[in-house]
Design a protein around this motif. Structure first.
Motif, PDB file in Angstrom:
ATOM      1  N   THR A   1      14.319   9.907  -4.378  1.00 54.76           N
ATOM      2  CA  THR A   1      14.168   9.075  -3.180  1.00 54.76           C
ATOM      3  C   THR A   1      13.403   7.792  -3.494  1.00 54.76           C
ATOM      4  OG1 THR A   1      14.199  11.031  -1.758  1.00 54.76           O
ATOM      5  CG2 THR A   1      13.286   9.008  -0.828  1.00 54.76           C
ATOM      6  N   VAL A   2      12.280   7.925  -4.198  1.00 56.41           N
ATOM      7  CA  VAL A   2      11.486   6.745  -4.553  1.00 56.41           C
ATOM      8  C   VAL A   2      12.287   5.830  -5.471  1.00 56.41           C
ATOM      9  CG1 VAL A   2       9.431   5.943  -5.778  1.00 56.41           C
ATOM     10  CG2 VAL A   2       9.281   7.896  -4.226  1.00 56.41           C
ATOM     11  N   GLY A   3      12.999   6.416  -6.435  1.00 57.00           N
ATOM     12  CA  GLY A   3      13.771   5.602  -7.365  1.00 57.00           C
ATOM     13  C   GLY A   3      14.842   4.772  -6.699  1.00 57.00           C
ATOM     14  N   SER A   4      15.432   5.290  -5.621  1.00 58.26           N
ATOM     15  CA  SER A   4      16.507   4.551  -4.950  1.00 58.26           C
ATOM     16  C   SER A   4      16.016   3.660  -3.816  1.00 58.26           C
ATOM     17  CB  SER A   4      17.543   5.553  -4.403  1.00 58.26           C
ATOM     18  OG  SER A   4      16.928   6.444  -3.495  1.00 58.26           O
ATOM     19  N   VAL A   5      14.893   4.033  -3.180  1.00 65.42           N
ATOM     20  CA  VAL A   5      14.447   3.316  -1.985  1.00 65.42           C
ATOM     21  C   VAL A   5      13.365   2.277  -2.290  1.00 65.42           C
ATOM     22  CG1 VAL A   5      13.296   3.607   0.250  1.00 65.42           C
ATOM     23  CG2 VAL A   5      15.067   5.207  -0.456  1.00 65.42           C
ATOM     24  N   ALA A   6      12.479   2.560  -3.243  1.00 68.61           N
ATOM     25  CA  ALA A   6      11.326   1.687  -3.492  1.00 68.61           C
ATOM     26  C   ALA A   6      11.703   0.225  -3.764  1.00 68.61           C
ATOM     27  CB  ALA A   6      10.487   2.238  -4.655  1.00 68.61           C
TER      28      ALA A   6
ATOM     29  N   LEU B   1       0.832  -1.205   0.000  1.00 71.36           N
ATOM     30  CA  LEU B   1       0.000   0.000   0.000  1.00 71.36           C
ATOM     31  C   LEU B   1       0.871   1.262   0.000  1.00 71.36           C
ATOM     32  CD1 LEU B   1      -2.879   1.067   0.056  1.00 71.36           C
ATOM     33  CD2 LEU B   1      -2.792   1.001   2.551  1.00 71.36           C
ATOM     34  N   GLY B   2       1.927   1.244   0.807  1.00 72.31           N
ATOM     35  CA  GLY B   2       2.837   2.387   0.828  1.00 72.31           C
ATOM     36  C   GLY B   2       3.500   2.618  -0.521  1.00 72.31           C
ATOM     37  N   LEU B   3       3.896   1.531  -1.176  1.00 69.16           N
ATOM     38  CA  LEU B   3       4.523   1.649  -2.494  1.00 69.16           C
ATOM     39  C   LEU B   3       3.529   2.139  -3.545  1.00 69.16           C
ATOM     40  CD1 LEU B   3       6.712  -1.585  -2.493  1.00 69.16           C
ATOM     41  CD2 LEU B   3       7.529   0.778  -2.398  1.00 69.16           C
ATOM     42  N   LEU B   4       2.290   1.680  -3.457  1.00 66.01           N
ATOM     43  CA  LEU B   4       1.265   2.153  -4.399  1.00 66.01           C
ATOM     44  C   LEU B   4       1.001   3.643  -4.224  1.00 66.01           C
ATOM     45  CD1 LEU B   4      -1.299  -0.802  -4.338  1.00 66.01           C
ATOM     46  CD2 LEU B   4       0.102  -0.082  -6.273  1.00 66.01           C
ATOM     47  N   LEU B   5       0.932   4.100  -2.972  1.00 61.74           N
ATOM     48  CA  LEU B   5       0.747   5.532  -2.720  1.00 61.74           C
ATOM     49  C   LEU B   5       1.931   6.335  -3.244  1.00 61.74           C
ATOM     50  CD1 LEU B   5      -0.750   5.427   0.893  1.00 61.74           C
ATOM     51  CD2 LEU B   5      -1.966   5.891  -1.249  1.00 61.74           C
ATOM     52  N   ALA B   6       3.146   5.806  -3.043  1.00 59.36           N
ATOM     53  CA  ALA B   6       4.337   6.487  -3.566  1.00 59.36           C
ATOM     54  C   ALA B   6       4.300   6.556  -5.090  1.00 59.36           C
ATOM     55  CB  ALA B   6       5.599   5.763  -3.101  1.00 59.36           C
ATOM     56  N   SER B   7       3.839   5.463  -5.722  1.00 54.69           N
ATOM     57  CA  SER B   7       3.737   5.444  -7.185  1.00 54.69           C
ATOM     58  C   SER B   7       2.736   6.482  -7.685  1.00 54.69           C
ATOM     59  CB  SER B   7       3.340   4.050  -7.659  1.00 54.69           C
ATOM     60  OG  SER B   7       3.229   4.011  -9.065  1.00 54.69           O
ATOM     61  N   ILE B   8       1.598   6.582  -6.989  1.00 57.51           N
ATOM     62  CA  ILE B   8       0.590   7.583  -7.380  1.00 57.51           C
ATOM     63  C   ILE B   8       1.164   8.988  -7.259  1.00 57.51           C
ATOM     64  CG2 ILE B   8      -1.623   8.614  -6.712  1.00 57.51           C
ATOM     65  CD1 ILE B   8      -2.516   5.784  -5.885  1.00 57.51           C
ATOM     66  N   TRP B   9       1.895   9.255  -6.178  1.00 56.17           N
ATOM     67  CA  TRP B   9       2.487  10.578  -5.996  1.00 56.17           C
ATOM     68  C   TRP B   9       3.566  10.852  -7.045  1.00 56.17           C
ATOM     69  CZ3 TRP B   9       0.991  14.878  -4.393  1.00 56.17           C
ATOM     70  CH2 TRP B   9       1.869  15.889  -4.005  1.00 56.17           C
ATOM     71  N   VAL B  10       4.324   9.809  -7.418  1.00 50.10           N
ATOM     72  CA  VAL B  10       5.339   9.956  -8.474  1.00 50.10           C
ATOM     73  C   VAL B  10       4.695  10.396  -9.783  1.00 50.10           C
ATOM     74  CG1 VAL B  10       6.860   8.628 -10.003  1.00 50.10           C
ATOM     75  CG2 VAL B  10       7.104   8.430  -7.529  1.00 50.10           C
ATOM     76  N   TRP B  11       3.605   9.730 -10.164  1.00 49.39           N
ATOM     77  CA  TRP B  11       2.940  10.079 -11.421  1.00 49.39           C
ATOM     78  C   TRP B  11       2.275  11.450 -11.329  1.00 49.39           C
ATOM     79  CZ3 TRP B  11       3.883   8.154 -15.934  1.00 49.39           C
ATOM     80  CH2 TRP B  11       4.403   6.865 -16.032  1.00 49.39           C
TER      81      TRP B  11
END
Length: 236
Positions: free
Chosen positions: A144-149, A37-47
């Motif tokens: 941050t998302v690109g390196s941590v996700a 769920l956290g990764l999906l939220l991060a993906s939505i924010w990325v887009w």
């Protein structure tokens, strides 16, 4: 439940041989679910950042094109600046910083032209840096998302696999049919991590290049204006 209904809908005509992402999420351990769920939220924010940056950069570029064309055609820079609403035009803010410093020095007699030139250049360089920082404000989140996700997704995978082996010990059954579903759910966390990380890395690299190119454009504008203002100052 909405997710259960969606899972059954995606399970086409009862085809259990087809991967069902929603079912994988629902069957996963609560810890793995939280990570997904956290990764999906991060993906939505990325887009969201990707789309808003593209729209904003296009709008800023168009406004700067219009502003610069009119600026160099104007007979008087100050009159042009006063008669035009700068709004969110970075070049207008750079020009305002340079003209403000120029006015402060033009009103007094001074022989220190080198110091005046440096102060005008510093004022515009500061404005250029501020505008570049404003454009790049949200890009750090992409990095941050690109390196941590991927590692966060891997954490979910490791936890899911640990849970699968725990279930093997509880059921006293090491059959692949027992292990495979749990491992599939665990690996799904890594897949979501990559789904969030890949566009974030691509967007960060591309957008960083665009910000650097735009900053260089602002700097060229500032250099041309600096030359024009110092010539006028020395002619007084």
């Amino acid at each position: 439940m909405t997710l259960d209904l969606l899972a059954s809908t995606l399970n086409f005509a009862g085809d259990s041989g087809r991967l069902n992402p929603v079912k994988l999420f629902l069957d996963a351990d609560i810890v793995v679910q939280a990570i997904m769920l956290g990764l999906l939220l991060a993906s939505i924010w990325v887009w969201t950042i990707i789309v808003t940056f593209i729209l904003r950069m296009g709008r800023v570029s168009r406004r700067c094109d219009e502003y610069e064309d009119g600026f160099w055609e104007a007979e008087n820079f100050e009159s042009y600046q006063k008669g035009r609403r700068r709004g969110d035009v970075p070049m207008g803010k750079v020009a305002s910083a340079g003209l403000a410093e120029w006015r402060r020095n033009a009103s007094t007699r001074t022989a220190d032209y080198e110091g005046v030139r440096q102060r005008i250049a510093m004022a515009m360089n500061s404005a250029v840096g501020e505008e570049a920082d404003r454009l790049a404000a949200r890009l750090n989140f992409l990095a941050t998302v690109g390196s941590v996700a991927p590692f966060v997704g891997l954490l979910g995978t490791v936890w899911g696999i640990m849970n699968s082996f725990f279930q093997i010990g509880q059921q006293q059954n090491s059959s692949l049919a027992v292990v495979a579903p749990g491992i599939s759910e665990a690996l799904f966390a890594t897949a979501i991590g990559l789904f969030a990380a890949i566009p974030a890395v691509i967007a960060y690299n591309r957008f960083s290049h665009r910000v650097n190119a735009f900053e260089a454009r602002l700097q060229r504008f500032a250099d041309k204006l600096h030359s024009a203002l110092t010539r006028q100052l020395e002619a007084r």
